[in-house]
Design a protein around this motif. Sequence first.
Motif, PDB file in Angstrom:
ATOM      1  N   ARG A   2     -34.231   2.283 -14.461  1.00 20.80           N
ATOM      2  CA  ARG A   2     -33.368   1.483 -13.588  1.00 20.80           C
ATOM      3  C   ARG A   2     -32.087   1.112 -14.337  1.00 20.80           C
ATOM      4  N   SER A   4     -30.485  -1.551 -14.489  1.00 18.45           N
ATOM      5  CA  SER A   4     -30.594  -2.878 -15.090  1.00 18.45           C
ATOM      6  C   SER A   4     -31.599  -2.929 -16.233  1.00 18.45           C
ATOM      7  N   ARG A   6     -34.782  -3.047 -15.696  1.00 16.22           N
ATOM      8  CA  ARG A   6     -35.977  -3.735 -15.204  1.00 16.22           C
ATOM      9  C   ARG A   6     -37.126  -2.757 -14.984  1.00 16.22           C
ATOM     10  N   ASN A   7     -38.342  -3.311 -15.008  1.00 14.41           N
ATOM     11  CA  ASN A   7     -39.501  -2.529 -14.623  1.00 14.41           C
ATOM     12  C   ASN A   7     -39.449  -2.246 -13.116  1.00 14.41           C
ATOM     13  N   ASP A   9     -41.454  -2.923 -10.799  1.00 21.52           N
ATOM     14  CA  ASP A   9     -41.926  -4.037  -9.971  1.00 21.52           C
ATOM     15  C   ASP A   9     -41.346  -5.375 -10.414  1.00 21.52           C
ATOM     16  N   GLU A  10     -40.187  -5.343 -11.053  1.00 23.17           N
ATOM     17  CA  GLU A  10     -39.591  -6.568 -11.598  1.00 23.17           C
ATOM     18  C   GLU A  10     -38.427  -7.045 -10.753  1.00 23.17           C
ATOM     19  N   ARG A  12     -35.027  -9.390 -10.014  1.00 22.03           N
ATOM     20  CA  ARG A  12     -33.929  -9.980 -10.766  1.00 22.03           C
ATOM     21  C   ARG A  12     -34.223 -11.463 -11.009  1.00 22.03           C
ATOM     22  N   ASP A  13     -33.491 -12.079 -11.916  1.00 20.92           N
ATOM     23  CA  ASP A  13     -33.648 -13.519 -12.127  1.00 20.92           C
ATOM     24  C   ASP A  13     -33.270 -14.258 -10.845  1.00 20.92           C
ATOM     25  N   GLY A  33     -30.045 -12.475  -9.256  1.00 23.01           N
ATOM     26  CA  GLY A  33     -29.189 -11.667 -10.108  1.00 23.01           C
ATOM     27  C   GLY A  33     -27.740 -12.074  -9.899  1.00 23.01           C
ATOM     28  N   ASP A 174     -36.595  -5.044  -5.291  1.00 27.52           N
ATOM     29  CA  ASP A 174     -35.385  -5.849  -5.403  1.00 27.52           C
ATOM     30  C   ASP A 174     -34.200  -5.028  -5.917  1.00 27.52           C
ATOM     31  N   ASP A 176     -30.573  -3.861  -6.721  1.00 32.30           N
ATOM     32  CA  ASP A 176     -29.208  -4.358  -6.864  1.00 32.30           C
ATOM     33  C   ASP A 176     -28.252  -3.299  -6.306  1.00 32.30           C
ATOM     34  N   GLU A 179     -28.460   0.371  -7.511  1.00 33.71           N
ATOM     35  CA  GLU A 179     -29.620   1.089  -6.981  1.00 33.71           C
ATOM     36  C   GLU A 179     -29.501   1.307  -5.480  1.00 33.71           C
TER      37      GLU A 179
END
Length: 237
Positions: A2, A4, A6-7, A9-10, A12-13, A33, A174, A176, A179
């Motif tokens: 990804r 970012s 991220r995993n 299945d993760e 964003r903050d 995010g 999720d 961004d 993606e």
Amino acid sequence: MRPSGRNLDEMRDVSIETGVTKHAEGSCMIRVGDTHVLCTATIEDRVPPFIKGSGLGWVTAEYGMLPRSTTSRMRREATAGKQGGRTVEIQRLIGRSLRAGVDRVALGERQITVDCDVIQADGGTRCASITGGWVALRMAVNALMKAGDVISDPLVSPVAAVSCGMYAGQPVLDLDYAEDSEAGVDGNFILRGDGRLIEVQMSAEGATFSRSELDRLVELAEKGVGELVAAQQAALA
């Protein structure tokens, strides 16, 4: 894989700050995010004509993006004299999503309007608007209950939304903008806090998807919404 890092299945903050405006009965700034949305809720002692006299309440929404919420300036829709089709579609989605978590009889014959203004966009603005919009709605209903204007809680469940899709052939949670703009399949999932589905918007954006991939996306959405509901509850605590 990804952009970012991220995993699959993760999320964003996520952060939700409540009470960010002085006058609205409910307000919050939700940040997912780099997507930031200001959500406010306004209580009015009126309802649309088509339900007047029914004893039912109404929850509706308005949505908009600030001119520099994106990489280049967009013209204010007010200067064009009308809303664009995308704006109308999104605000109708927000309104019907929030109503799915409301007992309109318990709300009584009044309207709550949830305004969602996108300050900064990096994908998932409609999902952030629904998630933050529910927090503002919850605060407005709390004000009604504190004043004794409603007897029983009209909010039957939290409502939250998250995007999921197929990116580089993999199901991801999720999305961004980086993606979302390249996704082969893009979807928005709106759920209640009890896991009941409200709406699923899925479309092929250059690739088709199988039933097993759809099932995986639903599983990711359930995980994401669970985390969002926890963030909603923490913000309201």
